[in-house]
Design a protein around this motif. Sequence first.
Motif, PDB file in Angstrom:
ATOM      1  N   GLU A 218       0.826  -1.218   0.000  1.00  0.00           N
ATOM      2  CA  GLU A 218       0.000   0.000   0.000  1.00  0.00           C
ATOM      3  C   GLU A 218       0.853   1.257   0.000  1.00  0.00           C
ATOM      4  OE1 GLU A 218      -2.501  -0.567   3.382  1.00  0.00           O
ATOM      5  OE2 GLU A 218      -3.834  -1.989   2.341  1.00  0.00           O
ATOM      6  N   GLN A 219       1.994   1.238   0.682  1.00  0.00           N
ATOM      7  CA  GLN A 219       2.856   2.417   0.702  1.00  0.00           C
ATOM      8  C   GLN A 219       3.542   2.636  -0.643  1.00  0.00           C
ATOM      9  OE1 GLN A 219       2.698   4.575   3.242  1.00  0.00           O
ATOM     10  NE2 GLN A 219       1.178   3.116   3.992  1.00  0.00           N
ATOM     11  N   VAL A 220       3.901   1.579  -1.337  1.00  0.00           N
ATOM     12  CA  VAL A 220       4.464   1.734  -2.682  1.00  0.00           C
ATOM     13  C   VAL A 220       3.397   2.315  -3.618  1.00  0.00           C
ATOM     14  CG1 VAL A 220       5.421   0.533  -4.684  1.00  0.00           C
ATOM     15  CG2 VAL A 220       6.176  -0.090  -2.381  1.00  0.00           C
ATOM     16  N   TYR A 221       2.159   1.884  -3.432  1.00  0.00           N
ATOM     17  CA  TYR A 221       1.068   2.424  -4.256  1.00  0.00           C
ATOM     18  C   TYR A 221       0.885   3.918  -4.001  1.00  0.00           C
ATOM     19  CZ  TYR A 221      -3.520   3.208  -6.314  1.00  0.00           C
ATOM     20  OH  TYR A 221      -4.552   3.711  -7.061  1.00  0.00           O
ATOM     21  N   VAL A 222       1.079   4.365  -2.761  1.00  0.00           N
ATOM     22  CA  VAL A 222       0.999   5.797  -2.455  1.00  0.00           C
ATOM     23  C   VAL A 222       2.014   6.565  -3.302  1.00  0.00           C
ATOM     24  CG1 VAL A 222       1.463   7.532  -0.670  1.00  0.00           C
ATOM     25  CG2 VAL A 222       0.080   5.520  -0.122  1.00  0.00           C
ATOM     26  N   LEU A 223       3.197   5.984  -3.489  1.00  0.00           N
ATOM     27  CA  LEU A 223       4.249   6.638  -4.272  1.00  0.00           C
ATOM     28  C   LEU A 223       4.017   6.517  -5.769  1.00  0.00           C
ATOM     29  CD1 LEU A 223       7.353   5.461  -2.217  1.00  0.00           C
ATOM     30  CD2 LEU A 223       6.332   7.747  -2.202  1.00  0.00           C
ATOM     31  N   GLN A 224       3.256   5.499  -6.190  1.00  0.00           N
ATOM     32  CA  GLN A 224       3.011   5.277  -7.613  1.00  0.00           C
ATOM     33  C   GLN A 224       1.520   5.037  -7.849  1.00  0.00           C
ATOM     34  OE1 GLN A 224       5.539   5.444 -10.051  1.00  0.00           O
ATOM     35  NE2 GLN A 224       3.770   5.509 -11.416  1.00  0.00           N
ATOM     36  N   PRO A 225       0.697   6.093  -7.673  1.00  0.00           N
ATOM     37  CA  PRO A 225      -0.747   5.918  -7.875  1.00  0.00           C
ATOM     38  C   PRO A 225      -1.066   5.565  -9.319  1.00  0.00           C
ATOM     39  CG  PRO A 225      -0.182   8.244  -7.654  1.00  0.00           C
ATOM     40  CD  PRO A 225       1.051   7.470  -7.322  1.00  0.00           C
ATOM     41  N   VAL A 246      -1.457  -7.214  -2.194  1.00  0.00           N
ATOM     42  CA  VAL A 246      -1.718  -6.538  -3.464  1.00  0.00           C
ATOM     43  C   VAL A 246      -2.372  -5.200  -3.164  1.00  0.00           C
ATOM     44  CG1 VAL A 246      -2.880  -6.656  -5.701  1.00  0.00           C
ATOM     45  CG2 VAL A 246      -2.073  -8.756  -4.623  1.00  0.00           C
ATOM     46  N   ALA A 247      -1.949  -4.148  -3.886  1.00  0.00           N
ATOM     47  CA  ALA A 247      -2.535  -2.815  -3.705  1.00  0.00           C
ATOM     48  C   ALA A 247      -2.819  -2.194  -5.068  1.00  0.00           C
ATOM     49  CB  ALA A 247      -1.604  -1.926  -2.893  1.00  0.00           C
ATOM     50  N   GLY A 248      -3.880  -1.408  -5.120  1.00  0.00           N
ATOM     51  CA  GLY A 248      -4.266  -0.718  -6.347  1.00  0.00           C
ATOM     52  C   GLY A 248      -5.584  -0.015  -6.133  1.00  0.00           C
ATOM     53  N   SER A 249      -6.095   0.598  -7.172  1.00  0.00           N
ATOM     54  CA  SER A 249      -7.394   1.252  -7.070  1.00  0.00           C
ATOM     55  C   SER A 249      -8.470   0.187  -6.922  1.00  0.00           C
ATOM     56  CB  SER A 249      -7.655   2.098  -8.308  1.00  0.00           C
ATOM     57  OG  SER A 249      -7.867   1.261  -9.436  1.00  0.00           O
ATOM     58  N   PRO A 250      -9.637   0.537  -6.362  1.00  0.00           N
ATOM     59  CA  PRO A 250     -10.725  -0.452  -6.263  1.00  0.00           C
ATOM     60  C   PRO A 250     -11.085  -1.071  -7.615  1.00  0.00           C
ATOM     61  CG  PRO A 250     -11.228   1.488  -4.943  1.00  0.00           C
ATOM     62  CD  PRO A 250      -9.995   1.820  -5.719  1.00  0.00           C
ATOM     63  N   TYR A 329      14.156 -11.338   1.269  1.00  0.00           N
ATOM     64  CA  TYR A 329      12.958 -11.568   2.078  1.00  0.00           C
ATOM     65  C   TYR A 329      11.661 -11.178   1.373  1.00  0.00           C
ATOM     66  CZ  TYR A 329      16.616 -12.000   5.515  1.00  0.00           C
ATOM     67  OH  TYR A 329      17.751 -12.401   6.189  1.00  0.00           O
ATOM     68  N   GLY A 330      11.758 -10.719   0.165  1.00  0.00           N
ATOM     69  CA  GLY A 330      10.535 -10.370  -0.550  1.00  0.00           C
ATOM     70  C   GLY A 330      10.828  -9.870  -1.946  1.00  0.00           C
ATOM     71  N   ASP A 331       9.759  -9.729  -2.721  1.00  0.00           N
ATOM     72  CA  ASP A 331       9.856  -9.238  -4.101  1.00  0.00           C
ATOM     73  C   ASP A 331       8.658  -8.342  -4.351  1.00  0.00           C
ATOM     74  OD1 ASP A 331      10.177  -8.933  -6.878  1.00  0.00           O
ATOM     75  OD2 ASP A 331       8.951 -10.711  -7.261  1.00  0.00           O
ATOM     76  N   VAL A 332       8.920  -7.101  -4.740  1.00  0.00           N
ATOM     77  CA  VAL A 332       7.857  -6.144  -5.042  1.00  0.00           C
ATOM     78  C   VAL A 332       7.793  -5.957  -6.555  1.00  0.00           C
ATOM     79  CG1 VAL A 332       7.062  -3.775  -4.791  1.00  0.00           C
ATOM     80  CG2 VAL A 332       8.092  -4.948  -2.843  1.00  0.00           C
ATOM     81  N   ALA A 333       6.579  -6.087  -7.112  1.00  0.00           N
ATOM     82  CA  ALA A 333       6.363  -5.871  -8.545  1.00  0.00           C
ATOM     83  C   ALA A 333       5.385  -4.721  -8.724  1.00  0.00           C
ATOM     84  CB  ALA A 333       5.830  -7.133  -9.210  1.00  0.00           C
ATOM     85  N   ILE A 334       5.704  -3.837  -9.657  1.00  0.00           N
ATOM     86  CA  ILE A 334       4.854  -2.675  -9.957  1.00  0.00           C
ATOM     87  C   ILE A 334       4.416  -2.788 -11.407  1.00  0.00           C
ATOM     88  CG2 ILE A 334       4.713  -0.157 -10.029  1.00  0.00           C
ATOM     89  CD1 ILE A 334       7.071  -0.095  -8.067  1.00  0.00           C
ATOM     90  N   PHE A 335       3.095  -2.793 -11.626  1.00  0.00           N
ATOM     91  CA  PHE A 335       2.528  -2.896 -12.963  1.00  0.00           C
ATOM     92  C   PHE A 335       2.017  -1.508 -13.368  1.00  0.00           C
ATOM     93  CE2 PHE A 335       2.222  -6.891 -10.798  1.00  0.00           C
ATOM     94  CZ  PHE A 335       2.521  -7.862 -11.735  1.00  0.00           C
ATOM     95  N   LEU A 336       2.545  -0.971 -14.464  1.00  0.00           N
ATOM     96  CA  LEU A 336       2.164   0.364 -14.928  1.00  0.00           C
ATOM     97  C   LEU A 336       1.331   0.278 -16.193  1.00  0.00           C
ATOM     98  CD1 LEU A 336       5.491   2.386 -14.531  1.00  0.00           C
ATOM     99  CD2 LEU A 336       3.626   2.124 -12.899  1.00  0.00           C
ATOM    100  N   LYS A 337       0.402   1.219 -16.335  1.00  0.00           N
ATOM    101  CA  LYS A 337      -0.409   1.297 -17.541  1.00  0.00           C
ATOM    102  C   LYS A 337       0.378   1.983 -18.659  1.00  0.00           C
ATOM    103  CE  LYS A 337      -4.795   1.398 -15.060  1.00  0.00           C
ATOM    104  NZ  LYS A 337      -6.090   2.088 -14.857  1.00  0.00           N
ATOM    105  N   LYS A 338      -0.106   1.845 -19.876  1.00  0.00           N
ATOM    106  CA  LYS A 338       0.534   2.491 -21.017  1.00  0.00           C
ATOM    107  C   LYS A 338       0.586   4.001 -20.802  1.00  0.00           C
ATOM    108  CE  LYS A 338      -0.883  -1.002 -24.397  1.00  0.00           C
ATOM    109  NZ  LYS A 338      -1.731  -1.291 -25.575  1.00  0.00           N
TER     110      LYS A 338
END
Length: 376
Positions: A218-225, A246-250, A329-338
């Motif tokens: 959720e904190q990574v999502y704050v940085l990358q809305p 998992v974090a993202g918009s509803p 200890y973990g892996d964070v993946a960020i999926f970006l739109k076009k």
Amino acid sequence: MMLADNEVLQHIRTLLAQNRRGMTTREIGERLCIHRNSVAKYMDLLRAQGEVEIAHFGNTRVFFPARRLPVSALLNLSSDLVCMVDESEQLLSANPKFHDFFGLDGRDVSGKSISEIHAGAGGTTPLSDLFGGLITGDEVVRDLTLNKEAQGSPAYPCYLRARGIPTVFDDGTPGTTILIEDLTAERNYLKNLEFLVRTSADLADMGDEVDIYQYIAEQVYVLQPGSIVSIGSIDTEKKVLTVRGVAGSPEDLELLTRIFGPGQVGMQFPFEQEPLAMINLMKKTLLETPNLSSLFFNHIPGGVLSRFAEEFSFGTGFAIGCACRGGLYGDVAIFLKKAHALRNSDVIEAFIAQAAVALQRRHMREKLREKSERQE
């Protein structure tokens, strides 16, 4: 104004240009054979037009030609955003930085009312809403906030400090010069610093009953809305990633449920066939991964991925490992739109470094608890 007056003014300009050390009204009157009181009126007019400067030596006033650059040079030399508006609030000119910032490139806006000019291509905010309080006839300073859009990316706030300066233009008409300083980088630096201080305290005080993985996502999502963020724990011995949050918009979370099902948390992805996975995740830097399949270690069927890519409008992805003291200890993946760009990458990497320390400490506490339970 009579032609004779124009001729006198031109003679005065020529005299001052030839006498750069300055001239008094008496000296100008003697050279032009006109009364000094008449000279004073002409000088007041030239001062109002910004063509002469004055210095006082006792009771004597000495006039000099104004030491000024052409308006176009001033506009191009300024590091700020600059525009000039006449008394009817029509835009007379603006420098390239102003055009770039407000998305006016290629648009002929000179002579248009600022109420008809909108910030950004397709923007909805007229410049009059931003600048209305600056065109008052007095020098005014205001702090402004503008939500700026860029190529379909989510709007982000820009922080500006604008100064409206009453101006008399070359033709003697009044108007306003607006100087705008972009404070966004400075404000964002402070905002990001506050974010890291807050999350560092949160992680340090967090009890083991709190879902630390969901917090990190959720904190990574704050940085990358506008993105989707997933985080998984890593079993380095079995070489398996287990999705933990998992974090993202509803809307995007609903999309994930519709495509992947409701049980995303808990999904496992072996990566023993990906020899570079561990090496890349240990680098502690965001690595761009435009291949959607590789973000799932090539375990999701192609048809499912194609549906997700189309409905989410997937553009590219980034991955970073939660590595600390030689452990992963973990892996964070960020999926970006076009058309969405990765923002705040330095802050994301700094936050993940903090999170990795917290995950390592929690991992050690769990190991100690397991050892204590076995001994009992």
